[in-house]
Design a protein around this motif. Sequence first.
Motif, PDB file in Angstrom:
ATOM      1  N   GLU A  25      28.985   1.436   2.476  1.00 17.82           N
ATOM      2  CA  GLU A  25      29.622   0.123   2.318  1.00 17.82           C
ATOM      3  C   GLU A  25      28.676  -0.997   2.754  1.00 17.82           C
ATOM      4  O   GLU A  25      28.561  -2.031   2.073  1.00 17.82           O
ATOM      5  N   ARG A  26      27.988  -0.784   3.861  1.00 22.76           N
ATOM      6  CA  ARG A  26      27.039  -1.791   4.344  1.00 22.76           C
ATOM      7  C   ARG A  26      25.859  -1.940   3.389  1.00 22.76           C
ATOM      8  O   ARG A  26      25.400  -3.053   3.110  1.00 22.76           O
ATOM      9  N   ALA A  27      25.360  -0.814   2.863  1.00 22.31           N
ATOM     10  CA  ALA A  27      24.218  -0.864   1.944  1.00 22.31           C
ATOM     11  C   ALA A  27      24.588  -1.586   0.649  1.00 22.31           C
ATOM     12  O   ALA A  27      23.758  -2.311   0.081  1.00 22.31           O
ATOM     13  N   LEU A  28      25.812  -1.400   0.188  1.00 22.14           N
ATOM     14  CA  LEU A  28      26.258  -2.118  -1.004  1.00 22.14           C
ATOM     15  C   LEU A  28      26.354  -3.616  -0.727  1.00 22.14           C
ATOM     16  O   LEU A  28      25.948  -4.449  -1.553  1.00 22.14           O
ATOM     17  N   HIS A  29      26.875  -3.952   0.451  1.00 28.45           N
ATOM     18  CA  HIS A  29      27.030  -5.363   0.829  1.00 28.45           C
ATOM     19  C   HIS A  29      25.679  -6.065   0.923  1.00 28.45           C
ATOM     20  O   HIS A  29      25.547  -7.227   0.520  1.00 28.45           O
ATOM     21  N   LEU A  30      24.676  -5.360   1.452  1.00 27.74           N
ATOM     22  CA  LEU A  30      23.348  -5.955   1.634  1.00 27.74           C
ATOM     23  C   LEU A  30      22.472  -5.825   0.395  1.00 27.74           C
ATOM     24  O   LEU A  30      21.349  -6.345   0.373  1.00 27.74           O
ATOM     25  N   GLY A  31      22.966  -5.144  -0.622  1.00 30.22           N
ATOM     26  CA  GLY A  31      22.200  -5.019  -1.861  1.00 30.22           C
ATOM     27  C   GLY A  31      21.153  -3.925  -1.845  1.00 30.22           C
ATOM     28  O   GLY A  31      20.301  -3.876  -2.743  1.00 30.22           O
ATOM     29  N   TYR A  32      21.197  -3.042  -0.859  1.00 34.07           N
ATOM     30  CA  TYR A  32      20.250  -1.918  -0.845  1.00 34.07           C
ATOM     31  C   TYR A  32      20.571  -0.918  -1.954  1.00 34.07           C
ATOM     32  O   TYR A  32      19.681  -0.300  -2.528  1.00 34.07           O
ATOM     33  N   LEU A  33      21.862  -0.778  -2.226  1.00 31.81           N
ATOM     34  CA  LEU A  33      22.334   0.137  -3.263  1.00 31.81           C
ATOM     35  C   LEU A  33      23.228  -0.626  -4.230  1.00 31.81           C
ATOM     36  O   LEU A  33      23.712  -1.714  -3.908  1.00 31.81           O
ATOM     37  N   THR A  34      23.443  -0.052  -5.405  1.00 33.32           N
ATOM     38  CA  THR A  34      24.366  -0.636  -6.370  1.00 33.32           C
ATOM     39  C   THR A  34      25.476   0.380  -6.673  1.00 33.32           C
ATOM     40  O   THR A  34      25.289   1.595  -6.510  1.00 33.32           O
ATOM     41  N   GLN A  35      26.603  -0.151  -7.107  1.00 28.39           N
ATOM     42  CA  GLN A  35      27.721   0.733  -7.452  1.00 28.39           C
ATOM     43  C   GLN A  35      27.355   1.640  -8.623  1.00 28.39           C
ATOM     44  O   GLN A  35      27.825   2.779  -8.720  1.00 28.39           O
ATOM     45  N   GLU A  36      26.471   1.125  -9.508  1.00 30.24           N
ATOM     46  CA  GLU A  36      26.051   1.928 -10.653  1.00 30.24           C
ATOM     47  C   GLU A  36      25.275   3.163 -10.194  1.00 30.24           C
ATOM     48  O   GLU A  36      25.400   4.246 -10.789  1.00 30.24           O
ATOM     49  N   MET A  37      24.466   3.014  -9.135  1.00 32.34           N
ATOM     50  CA  MET A  37      23.723   4.160  -8.604  1.00 32.34           C
ATOM     51  C   MET A  37      24.669   5.236  -8.080  1.00 32.34           C
ATOM     52  O   MET A  37      24.453   6.434  -8.294  1.00 32.34           O
TER      53      MET A  37
END
Length: 274
Positions: A187-199
């Motif tokens: 959740e934190r990585a998605l918020h900070l843009g490290y990961l994407t939901q598509e990944m």
Amino acid sequence: PRLLSQFFFADERVTRVVAEINGLDAELDPQQYLALLNQLHLSQAHLLAVLERIMEECIPTQRHSRDYLVKFPEELLVDNLGNHMLFAAECLLAGTFLDMEESDGAQLRPQARNLLCSLELVRTVLREQSLSQPNSYPEPVRAVLIQFDRLFAEFELSYVSSLVAVKSPDEIYRQQEIIVLFCETVERALHLGYLTQEMIDGYEPLLMFTIPRLAIISGLLIYPEGPLSLERSPEEMSRVFSPFYNLLKKIRDLLRVLSAEELCLLERSLCTAE
């Protein structure tokens, strides 16, 4: 398509293979004996699979709890665990104690006997029902299924507990803490843009490395009271992390000297490096 009809023919196959084994001299034809044993294993597995579906259809709200499975080591949670339990019960009743102390096997024999007797009763009752009214499950049928389901679960827990160290409540709780840490990390990585939901939706293989790496940083800095808390002793940590206790302390000390910008750069690099 009727489950009772499927059970009838699955039961017929088991009966036929057992009859062939009983009529064969294993010493004169060992290859055929082994082939028949394999057929028996497969036919029993099919029979149990059909029986499982019948219980789900007939007594879905009266099934014995299987919550104890979370205590088992992951390597034991295989699709054919039920067939292994049936084989173990047959061995115990025959006086063969597989990978266990004789005293433990002797204690389990009454449970094994009750389980196998219950299975024979289930087979008899379901065969009769399949020949008379294959579309219904009257109360006597339901009663024998409920009893078999309970005896099977009780034997499964007792047998596995006698072979391996099942997880304690503390170990299960620590495992759940790790799951929460990984969820919060994502959740934190998605918020900070490290990961994407598509990944995530696409099961990007790199995530198998990225998420654990980010979770270590999160567990040491962001959620220091979680499963990576170094205020605990190694014995109090999950067995996943306890062997690396000293290494984790060194990593934490290094992370503490990083600025916010340097930490962000490090985490981004961990999302791309292989």
